[in-house]
Write a protein that holds these residues in place. Structure first.
Motif, PDB file in Angstrom:
ATOM      1  N   MET A 113       0.874  -1.119   0.038  1.00 59.17           N
ATOM      2  CA  MET A 113       0.119   0.097  -0.051  1.00 59.17           C
ATOM      3  C   MET A 113       0.786   1.287   0.151  1.00 59.17           C
ATOM      4  O   MET A 113       1.750   1.447   0.940  1.00 59.17           O
ATOM      5  CB  MET A 113      -0.934   0.099   1.352  1.00 59.17           C
ATOM      6  N   GLU A 168      -4.042   9.286  -9.165  1.00 52.06           N
ATOM      7  CA  GLU A 168      -4.491   7.899  -8.738  1.00 52.06           C
ATOM      8  C   GLU A 168      -6.027   7.759  -9.451  1.00 52.06           C
ATOM      9  O   GLU A 168      -6.964   8.649  -9.615  1.00 52.06           O
ATOM     10  CB  GLU A 168      -4.722   8.008  -7.133  1.00 52.06           C
ATOM     11  N   LEU A 215      -9.020   4.826  -9.280  1.00 51.79           N
ATOM     12  CA  LEU A 215      -9.734   3.442  -8.422  1.00 51.79           C
ATOM     13  C   LEU A 215     -10.559   2.836  -9.503  1.00 51.79           C
ATOM     14  O   LEU A 215     -11.719   3.516  -9.849  1.00 51.79           O
ATOM     15  CB  LEU A 215     -10.495   4.064  -7.254  1.00 51.79           C
ATOM     16  N   TYR A 231      -5.541   1.561  -7.926  1.00 50.81           N
ATOM     17  CA  TYR A 231      -6.183   0.874  -6.966  1.00 50.81           C
ATOM     18  C   TYR A 231      -7.214  -0.498  -7.642  1.00 50.81           C
ATOM     19  O   TYR A 231      -8.053   0.495  -8.553  1.00 50.81           O
ATOM     20  CB  TYR A 231      -6.822   1.500  -5.976  1.00 50.81           C
ATOM     21  N   LEU A 244     -11.602   3.503   1.818  1.00 46.61           N
ATOM     22  CA  LEU A 244     -10.262   3.861   1.293  1.00 46.61           C
ATOM     23  C   LEU A 244      -9.878   5.188   1.246  1.00 46.61           C
ATOM     24  O   LEU A 244      -8.791   5.414   1.724  1.00 46.61           O
ATOM     25  CB  LEU A 244     -10.316   3.365  -0.058  1.00 46.61           C
ATOM     26  N   LEU A 275      -6.481  -4.470  -3.764  1.00 46.78           N
ATOM     27  CA  LEU A 275      -7.027  -4.084  -2.633  1.00 46.78           C
ATOM     28  C   LEU A 275      -8.072  -5.421  -2.396  1.00 46.78           C
ATOM     29  O   LEU A 275      -8.596  -5.965  -3.277  1.00 46.78           O
ATOM     30  CB  LEU A 275      -7.998  -2.782  -2.481  1.00 46.78           C
TER      31      LEU A 275
END
Length: 343
Positions: free
Chosen positions: A1, A42, A44, A66, A88, A193
């Motif tokens: 992580m 980032e 997700l 992610y 998160l 994750l």
């Protein structure tokens, strides 16, 4: 992580084995904003059978991807997806979160922002980074997200800031931002994750047994030529002329909200802040005054021709060519001319 915090994150919608275009558009914009802030971009993505989805996302500038890959996370249901984002975000503390103003984004965004006590601005037409001074307290803030959208019925363009609560959240409609590859060779970090760390068993109480999606038969977003009509066209019958002109030119017919509300054409043809954002090579605006919500959906057209009996119509200010006159007089002449010269 990763231990990095206060980055900019984009929630990327996953459906039918691909990432939604609006998510890639937001990564493009997010890369610019992240560079201004000096932070990482980032992404997700939540779904099932994601494969090497990072190979799609990283060329658009994603530094960290992610991934939540689990059969229970697809198709989309509210509680599990919201739980992943909420938990998160508590962990990585992003300063900005962007998502599409889609059915999913409209459902997910308010839940996440409400639970985290952060602000959310819907249907933004522009996103910038800037400073803000609170007039009441005199406190100065730097590097805030300017969340820009039409307000008060389109009479003003509002710049909304969220000085203290994080993340600063905004949704943007598909097509508003440009989708551009940042660097085909760009590489980043992949963080897989564990869904059970973020989602409780009771969040899976809703199970989708069957799903049917009817695809829209009208695709004005992809049309290179659009003939659009406003309330000034006058009637449903007069819209038939626009359909004939569009067919002659090999284009599609669009409309303003006023024309749609009048029942002259279906909602799928609506262009603007509450419709579709388009960027055709040629946009012919017929009887359109040019309210700010409509302008927001077509202002990046390559060439704009305005046909209007009002020389002072606001749309004329952004048009490349203006034809002053009645739509019912001018459009038949255009049809006749183009048919004659296309043989």
């Amino acid at each position: 992580m990763t231990n990095d915090k206060n980055n900019l994150i984009v929630y990327c919608e996953w459906d039918e084995d691909h990432v939604a275009d609006v998510s890639l558009e937001l990564l493009t914009k997010g890369r610019v904003l992240a560079d201004k802030l000096g932070v990482k971009l980032e992404a997700l993505v939540i779904g099932h059978n994601l494969g090497d989805v990072e190979k799609t996302l990283m060329p658009y500038g994603a530094d960290v991807v992610y991934k939540v890959d689990d059969a229970r996370m697809y198709p989309y249901t509210t509680n599990p997806h919201a739980a992943v984002l909420i938990n998160l975000f508590r962990e990585i503390e992003p300063q900005i979160c962007l998502m599409g103003a889609t059915c999913i984004g409209r459902d997910l965004g308010p839940r996440v922002s409400s639970c985290l006590h952060s602000g959310l601005t819907a249907d933004c037409t522009s996103l910038e980074i800037g400073d803000h001074k609170d007039a009441k307290s005199g406190k100065e803030y730097t590097h805030l997200l300017y969340q820009i959208r039409p307000a008060f019925g389109g009479n003003i363009v509002a710049t909304i800031v969220n000085p203290d609560c994080r993340p600063q959240m905004a949704t943007v409609r598909e097509g508003v931002m440009k989708k551009e590859i940042f660097d085909p060779a760009h590489k980043g970090e992949v963080v897989t994750l564990d869904v059970d760390k973020y989602v409780k068993p009771e969040d899976f109480v809703v199970e989708i047994l069957d799903r049917h999606i009817e695809k829209s038969k009208i695709n004005i977003k992809a049309a290179p030529i659009i003939v659009a009509g406003g309330y000034g066209v006058g009637s449903k019958e007069n819209f038939d002329m626009l359909f004939e002109l569009a067919e002659t030119l090999g284009g599609e017919v669009g409309a303003t909200r006023a024309a749609v509300d009048a029942g002259w054409v279906e909602h799928a043809r609506q262009i603007g802040q509450t419709g579709t954002t388009v960027r055709p090579k040629l946009y012919i605006a017929c009887g359109i005054s040019g309210q700010i919500q409509h302008i927001a959906g077509m202002q990046e057209s390559s060439i704009i021709i305005s046909i209007n009996n009002d020389p002072a119509a606001p749309i004329n200010a952004i048009a490349d060519y203006v034809i002053t006159g009645n739509v019912e007089d001018i459009v038949p002449k255009l049809i006749k001319y183009y048919k004659k010269n296309s043989k």
